[in-house]
Design a protein around this motif. Structure first.
Motif, PDB file in Angstrom:
ATOM      1  N   GLY A 406       0.827  -1.208   0.000  1.00  0.00           N
ATOM      2  CA  GLY A 406       0.000   0.000   0.000  1.00  0.00           C
ATOM      3  C   GLY A 406       0.857   1.251   0.000  1.00  0.00           C
ATOM      4  O   GLY A 406       1.995   1.268   0.473  1.00  0.00           O
ATOM      5  N   GLY A 407       0.293   2.333  -0.560  1.00  0.00           N
ATOM      6  CA  GLY A 407       1.002   3.601  -0.657  1.00  0.00           C
ATOM      7  C   GLY A 407       0.915   4.397   0.634  1.00  0.00           C
ATOM      8  O   GLY A 407      -0.010   4.248   1.426  1.00  0.00           O
ATOM      9  N   LEU A 408       1.881   5.290   0.831  1.00  0.00           N
ATOM     10  CA  LEU A 408       1.944   6.146   2.019  1.00  0.00           C
ATOM     11  C   LEU A 408       1.699   7.590   1.612  1.00  0.00           C
ATOM     12  O   LEU A 408       2.555   8.232   1.000  1.00  0.00           O
ATOM     13  N   MET A 409       0.518   8.090   1.947  1.00  0.00           N
ATOM     14  CA  MET A 409       0.185   9.498   1.760  1.00  0.00           C
ATOM     15  C   MET A 409       0.221  10.245   3.093  1.00  0.00           C
ATOM     16  O   MET A 409       0.518  11.437   3.146  1.00  0.00           O
ATOM     17  N   ALA A 410      -0.098   9.537   4.176  1.00  0.00           N
ATOM     18  CA  ALA A 410      -0.047  10.120   5.517  1.00  0.00           C
ATOM     19  C   ALA A 410       1.398  10.143   6.011  1.00  0.00           C
ATOM     20  O   ALA A 410       2.209   9.276   5.658  1.00  0.00           O
ATOM     21  N   SER A 411       1.715  11.128   6.842  1.00  0.00           N
ATOM     22  CA  SER A 411       3.063  11.235   7.395  1.00  0.00           C
ATOM     23  C   SER A 411       3.262  10.231   8.521  1.00  0.00           C
ATOM     24  O   SER A 411       2.319   9.881   9.232  1.00  0.00           O
ATOM     25  N   PRO A 412       4.496   9.759   8.728  1.00  0.00           N
ATOM     26  CA  PRO A 412       4.759   8.857   9.855  1.00  0.00           C
ATOM     27  C   PRO A 412       4.611   9.596  11.183  1.00  0.00           C
ATOM     28  O   PRO A 412       4.687  10.824  11.245  1.00  0.00           O
ATOM     29  N   ARG A 422       0.452   4.876   8.348  1.00  0.00           N
ATOM     30  CA  ARG A 422      -0.841   4.655   7.726  1.00  0.00           C
ATOM     31  C   ARG A 422      -0.675   4.575   6.214  1.00  0.00           C
ATOM     32  O   ARG A 422      -0.299   5.557   5.567  1.00  0.00           O
ATOM     33  N   THR A 423      -0.946   3.415   5.652  1.00  0.00           N
ATOM     34  CA  THR A 423      -0.959   3.282   4.204  1.00  0.00           C
ATOM     35  C   THR A 423      -2.392   3.493   3.703  1.00  0.00           C
ATOM     36  O   THR A 423      -3.297   3.768   4.492  1.00  0.00           O
ATOM     37  N   ASP A 424      -2.580   3.349   2.409  1.00  0.00           N
ATOM     38  CA  ASP A 424      -3.937   3.478   1.880  1.00  0.00           C
ATOM     39  C   ASP A 424      -4.790   2.246   2.191  1.00  0.00           C
ATOM     40  O   ASP A 424      -5.988   2.219   1.871  1.00  0.00           O
ATOM     41  N   LYS A 425      -4.188   1.253   2.857  1.00  0.00           N
ATOM     42  CA  LYS A 425      -4.924   0.039   3.187  1.00  0.00           C
ATOM     43  C   LYS A 425      -5.034  -0.209   4.686  1.00  0.00           C
ATOM     44  O   LYS A 425      -6.024  -0.783   5.147  1.00  0.00           O
ATOM     45  N   ALA A 426      -4.015   0.190   5.459  1.00  0.00           N
ATOM     46  CA  ALA A 426      -3.960  -0.251   6.847  1.00  0.00           C
ATOM     47  C   ALA A 426      -3.138   0.712   7.689  1.00  0.00           C
ATOM     48  O   ALA A 426      -2.441   1.601   7.179  1.00  0.00           O
ATOM     49  N   LEU A 427      -3.220   0.493   9.014  1.00  0.00           N
ATOM     50  CA  LEU A 427      -2.407   1.193   9.998  1.00  0.00           C
ATOM     51  C   LEU A 427      -1.459   0.183  10.621  1.00  0.00           C
ATOM     52  O   LEU A 427      -1.881  -0.915  11.012  1.00  0.00           O
ATOM     53  N   TYR A 428      -0.163   0.553  10.717  1.00  0.00           N
ATOM     54  CA  TYR A 428       0.867  -0.354  11.230  1.00  0.00           C
ATOM     55  C   TYR A 428       1.521   0.245  12.483  1.00  0.00           C
ATOM     56  O   TYR A 428       1.723   1.457  12.578  1.00  0.00           O
ATOM     57  N   ARG A 429       1.892  -0.659  13.386  1.00  0.00           N
ATOM     58  CA  ARG A 429       2.852  -0.324  14.439  1.00  0.00           C
ATOM     59  C   ARG A 429       4.133  -1.074  14.114  1.00  0.00           C
ATOM     60  O   ARG A 429       4.145  -2.313  14.032  1.00  0.00           O
ATOM     61  N   ILE A 430       5.210  -0.304  13.911  1.00  0.00           N
ATOM     62  CA  ILE A 430       6.519  -0.880  13.592  1.00  0.00           C
ATOM     63  C   ILE A 430       7.377  -0.761  14.839  1.00  0.00           C
ATOM     64  O   ILE A 430       7.650   0.341  15.322  1.00  0.00           O
TER      65      ILE A 430
END
Length: 433
Positions: A406-412, A422-430
């Motif tokens: 998924g693409g990243l439009m939102a800032s980290p 936040r990608t265009d598909k999901a939210l991740y905790r790294i």
């Protein structure tokens, strides 16, 4: 390393999580984090503590308070082709756009530890909303959070305040209207009891403040700078920055062709400064140290400008750099260095005193998200889902390039030793190695 004396410190909370991320670009709104021990490498199969698919579509950056993350999103119902054609007759531009029959604008709460969705709340429901650019979304402005309250702005579609404890909507304001042309983009800034927001459309341009307790309009100030004849060159999507200038709180406000300063309590224009070249449709937020403001003028004859304000009644341009100026991504400061990436993936590191470029190097990819500085490193997120990590130093080096689906439009965002993406598909905790 970071000169943050102008801005508020991180707010401590009583939960196990020590840091909050109250607005787009973090505390102070400049993309700087105090988080330590952040991961440098990860992938879909390594370093992901959790991944949560999000409903709807949106480009807003998550905010965090205590044990919770919040994002805004939009559930879209497409317009019939004949209805879309009818409504687009009012479009003065020629950009590729998305037209809807209706949109449900929502706030989603996610548990920071587990990634579980706790709440999905409709804030506004809009029939036949304005179209948005296909690269934009109906939920692009980022929310603002403080203890017990979430403020979500969606441009002309409206603004709402949510009680985060009871999940009830405390107020809505859908009275302030402009023609965005490409959809909403400006994120508000919160100052004392004021929610201060840009409204720079093709039809009218002003800045306004709402009472954060009631949502009522407190003041509205029309832009006084001369506008271009072409309505497409009057619009802007910039976000203001609160700065203390010579002892006075000031709203530094980027608009088409002009940078303004306003008094946050009354909306009085304190000063304005022309870019000197055509600049419009910016989606950036300025950054500042204790003597200068740094901003990209975005579309038009793009340039990065340093505006000196220390000791001056009216700020003045200290230097200009017209090479590889970003059109969508905000810059980030690291001491005496300024980092930014243009839309085509060229990263620049320049001296803040002179504007001299120490390097310009290609990261690859296309960029809309703004970078962050954390743990001595700068993180750049691309539309292709790649996060490039470089040292916040004078010499260029790629420490890692990490790819997610998924693409990243939102800032980290960075806090608690973890990155949230936040990608265009999901939210991740790294987190973790």
């Amino acid at each position: 390393m970071m000169r943050l004396s102008l801005f508020l410190p991180f707010v401590l909370v009583s939960s196990g999580f020590a840091e909050n991320w109250p607005e787009w670009r973090g505390v102070g709104g400049q993309g700087q984090s105090t988080a330590k021990g952040l991961p440098e490498t990860w992938s879909e199969t390594s370093g992901v503590a959790w991944k949560t698919e999000l409903p709807g579509r949106g480009h807003s950056t998550p905010v965090a308070w205590g044990e919770h993350l919040w994002v805004t999103t939009a559930l879209e119902k497409a317009a019939k082709p004949e209805d879309a054609e009818r409504r687009l007759k009012a479009n003065t531009g020629d950009q590729p756009v998305t037209v809807l029959d209706s949109v449900s604008l929502r706030a989603v709460c996610v548990d920071k530890a587990s990634g579980k969705i706790l709440h999905d709340i409709e804030l506004l429901n809009v029939k036949e909303p304005q179209w948005v650019h296909q690269l934009n979304s109906y939920a692009s402005p980022s929310p603002i959070i403080e203890e017990g309250r979430l403020y979500a702005h969606f441009g002309s579609f409206g603004t709402a305040c949510l009680d985060t404890m009871t999940q009830s909507v405390l107020w809505r304001n859908q009275d302030v209207q402009i023609m965005h042309e490409n959809g909403p983009g400006s994120t508000p800034v919160l100052w004392e009891d004021r929610l201060i927001i840009h409204f720079d459309g093709s039809d009218q341009q002003f800045i306004a403040a709402f009472d954060k307790a009631t949502g009522k309009l407190v003041w509205k100030t029309t832009r006084t700078g001369e506008m271009r004849e072409n309505p497409q060159q009057r619009k802007a999507y910039g976000t203001p920055l609160m700065v203390t200038m010579n002892g006075q709180p000031t709203v530094v406000s980027p608009a088409a062709d002009w940078l303004y300063g306003y008094a946050p309590d009354t909306g009085k224009e304190l000063w304005k400064l022309p870019y000197g070249e055509l600049g419009f449709s910016m989606s950036v937020r300025p950054v500042a140290d204790d003597s200068q403001v740094y901003i990209s003028t975005c579309f038009g004859k793009s340039q990065v400008m340093a505006v000196k304000y220390a000791g001056l009644k009216t700020p003045e341009v200290a230097w200009r750099n017209n090479k590889n100026a970003p059109k969508m991504c905000s810059p980030v400061l690291a001491g005496d260095l300024l980092f930014y990436v243009d839309d085509g993936g060229i990263v620049s590191c320049v001296e803040v005193k002179t504007g001299e470029a120490l390097y310009r190097e290609r990261l690859g990819g296309k960029f809309s998200a703004s970078p962050i500085l954390a743990d001595g490193k700068v993180y750049f997120a691309s539309r292709e889902g790649v996060v490039t990590v470089i040292p916040a130093a004078r010499e260029f080096k790629i420490l890692a390039q990490n790819t997610l689906d998924g693409g990243l439009m939102a800032s980290p965002i960075a806090l608690d030793g973890a990155l949230y993406l936040r990608t265009d598909k999901a939210l991740y905790r790294i987190a973790g190695k």
